[in-house]
Design an enzyme around this catalytic site. Sequence first.
Site, PDB file in Angstrom:
ATOM      1  N   ASP A  10      61.389  -1.465  29.306  1.00  0.00           N
ATOM      2  CA  ASP A  10      62.234  -1.416  28.110  1.00  0.00           C
ATOM      3  C   ASP A  10      63.183  -2.609  28.071  1.00  0.00           C
ATOM      4  O   ASP A  10      63.804  -2.945  29.082  1.00  0.00           O
ATOM      5  CB  ASP A  10      63.043  -0.112  28.135  1.00  0.00           C
ATOM      6  CG  ASP A  10      63.768   0.155  26.832  1.00  0.00           C
ATOM      7  OD1 ASP A  10      63.096   0.235  25.794  1.00  0.00           O
ATOM      8  OD2 ASP A  10      65.009   0.297  26.851  1.00  0.00           O
ATOM      9  N   GLU A  34      52.195  -4.919  46.101  1.00  0.00           N
ATOM     10  CA  GLU A  34      52.077  -4.233  47.401  1.00  0.00           C
ATOM     11  C   GLU A  34      51.030  -3.124  47.339  1.00  0.00           C
ATOM     12  O   GLU A  34      50.561  -2.649  48.368  1.00  0.00           O
ATOM     13  CB  GLU A  34      53.414  -3.571  47.782  1.00  0.00           C
ATOM     14  CG  GLU A  34      54.466  -4.522  48.278  1.00  0.00           C
ATOM     15  CD  GLU A  34      55.844  -3.828  48.358  1.00  0.00           C
ATOM     16  OE1 GLU A  34      55.908  -2.570  48.327  1.00  0.00           O
ATOM     17  OE2 GLU A  34      56.850  -4.562  48.435  1.00  0.00           O
TER      18      GLU A  34
HETATM   19  O1  ISL Z   1      66.988  -6.191  20.254  1.00  0.00           O
HETATM   20  C1  ISL Z   1      66.199  -5.836  19.442  1.00  0.00           C
HETATM   21  C2  ISL Z   1      65.760  -6.686  18.318  1.00  0.00           C
HETATM   22  O2  ISL Z   1      66.201  -7.962  18.457  1.00  0.00           O
HETATM   23  C3  ISL Z   1      65.627  -4.481  19.451  1.00  0.00           C
HETATM   24  O3  ISL Z   1      64.473  -4.475  18.721  1.00  0.00           O
HETATM   25  C4  ISL Z   1      65.379  -3.940  20.848  1.00  0.00           C
HETATM   26  O4  ISL Z   1      64.622  -4.807  21.613  1.00  0.00           O
HETATM   27  C5  ISL Z   1      64.683  -2.665  20.743  1.00  0.00           C
HETATM   28  O5  ISL Z   1      65.410  -1.813  19.938  1.00  0.00           O
HETATM   29  C6  ISL Z   1      64.549  -2.061  22.119  1.00  0.00           C
HETATM   30  O6  ISL Z   1      63.947  -0.807  21.984  1.00  0.00           O
HETATM   31  C7  ISL Z   1      63.832  -0.058  23.145  1.00  0.00           C
HETATM   32  O7  ISL Z   1      65.083   0.181  23.753  1.00  0.00           O
HETATM   33  C8  ISL Z   1      66.004   0.949  22.992  1.00  0.00           C
HETATM   34  C9  ISL Z   1      65.391   2.236  22.464  1.00  0.00           C
HETATM   35  O8  ISL Z   1      66.222   2.799  21.512  1.00  0.00           O
HETATM   36  C10 ISL Z   1      64.037   1.996  21.843  1.00  0.00           C
HETATM   37  O9  ISL Z   1      63.466   3.209  21.448  1.00  0.00           O
HETATM   38  C11 ISL Z   1      63.199   1.268  22.846  1.00  0.00           C
HETATM   39  O10 ISL Z   1      61.890   1.060  22.405  1.00  0.00           O
HETATM   40  C12 ISL Z   1      67.133   1.255  23.914  1.00  0.00           C
HETATM   41  O11 ISL Z   1      66.647   1.767  25.112  1.00  0.00           O
END
Ligand code: ISL
Length: 549
Positions: free
Chosen positions: A209, A260
Amino acid sequence: MTEQPTRPVDDWWRSAVVYQVYPRSFADADGNGTGDVNGIRARLPYLADLGIDAIWISPWYPSPLLDGGYDVSDYRDINPMFGTLADADALIAEAHELGLRILIDLVPNHCSWEHPWFKAALAAGKGSPERDLFWFRDGKGEDGSIPPTNWPAAFGGLAWTRIDDGQWYLHLFDVSQPDWNWDNPKVIEEFDSILRFWFDRGVDGFRIDVADSMAKDPSLPDIVPAADGAVTRDKYVGHPTYDQPGVHKIHQRWRRIADEYADTPQGPRVFVAEAWLSPADRLAMYVRPNELHSAFNFDALRCPWEADEQREVIDHTTENLWAVGAPATWVLSNHDTIRHRTRYGRDQKEAGAPAGTVPTDLELGRRRARAAALLELALPGGAYVYQGDELGLYEVEDLPEEVLDDPTWERSGHTIRGRDGCRVPIPWSGTEPPFGFGPGQGQPWLPQPADWSALTVEAEVKDPDSHLSLYKEALRIRREHEALGEGRLKWDRNCPSDVLSFTRDPGFRCVVNLGAQPYDLPAESEVLLSSEPLDDGKLPGDAAVWLKV
Ligand code: ISL
């Protein structure tokens, strides 16, 4: 059930079709209105029969679910609403028996404010080692009431929240998601151990993520405002919290841990990066040989239904990823974005507009989504299918306001509805909600539209012309055809500007007509699969075909 041909153990991920399960909304075995691990287990035969290679499960950990589970309070357990660790172990084993790989979600940028280490940090006070696991800072100004920086949070508002003793803590996302301090060795070691915990339980890999966000510029500079003075979420080069060089050290470390496991029967474990970074040469840095294995291609997701732009994204993606030896991936939808059947049914200049703000032609969207599926699955590399895309589900844009759950709704002061419309529970069977999502008549956590009766798995499986049948046939051909998966493509020149046509060796051609005029296919073509019926050898507009050459 269709048999899965085996792929070489060490490179399955280079061409895998990965199906995303959003556990809250997939299938509910215990009838509490929320999907669960045993619901996924019960549907594994469906997924194996669909013909995918792997399943990626969005976070299933204990969590207050203030951001749908991306707010983790314990990285080594299962949310009791979703089941138990024993259920997860059983799921992993059963998936493997069916030839399916399991990827789970690692959320390393932040945790939940219910994580015991964050609670301890709040209790421990200023300057404590507990606080150093996060980003606690004094504010600016005489009384410290000015936040440490001007950084905005992803769902609205500021990325800093002030606590009782006057300090502020950083949360790039929701106020309930404090950012970890990756400069602290204890954080680094903790995540090493979390990776091993799940690898030892048999998971084949992780989706990472916000893989571009863990490293921060420790001098905490303000974000440079745009020309009009606005502080936006643009990830410009040199941004203090995104795509900082330090992030690569973390990925290199994780890659060593995954490697690993090379000598285990499953082979080395793998990573896919979630990083919304453009252009593709920035993303390519994350998938160099000693870093993550692959990355979601959000340029493809964001690309309008327009031939020149699609061609450019395809070329730019492959050039940049192949240059570092990484496979391309193709992504059309996920749990954060407007479902592509809806996006493609909009005026393409505002395709990505928030739910409920622009008109949509769902029939046009349906045609284009079918064509897009054939394009995606014919391109070199791996592909992602978000649960329900194989059924042709659309974004539910008119959910009643009182059920909206995405923090975006609250944090935007009830001006942006957020992402719930793509998270509506899957319709499995029957003619009315809950469409077999759970046992009995209990309703799911988000209401399903009545006309999804035509889009249930049960209805579509019987219909040779359904979205599901198209996906199944495409995935069957993809598994069997030597030309598909990893490899190269060669563009056919001399076709009209709104037609994409390419060949792949040996003996395969994909033609996509993004225009309105029917397109005359080459005379000797033998059709393997088409998204719409051909009209006297012509490919209609908004349709795609796979040909034998
Ligand atoms: O930063 C962004 C765009 O420039 C966002 O798109 C970001 O990368 C995105 O929202 C990340 O999403 C992920 O992390 C979030 C979560 O709410 C989302 O569901 C997940 O897919 C926070 O953990």
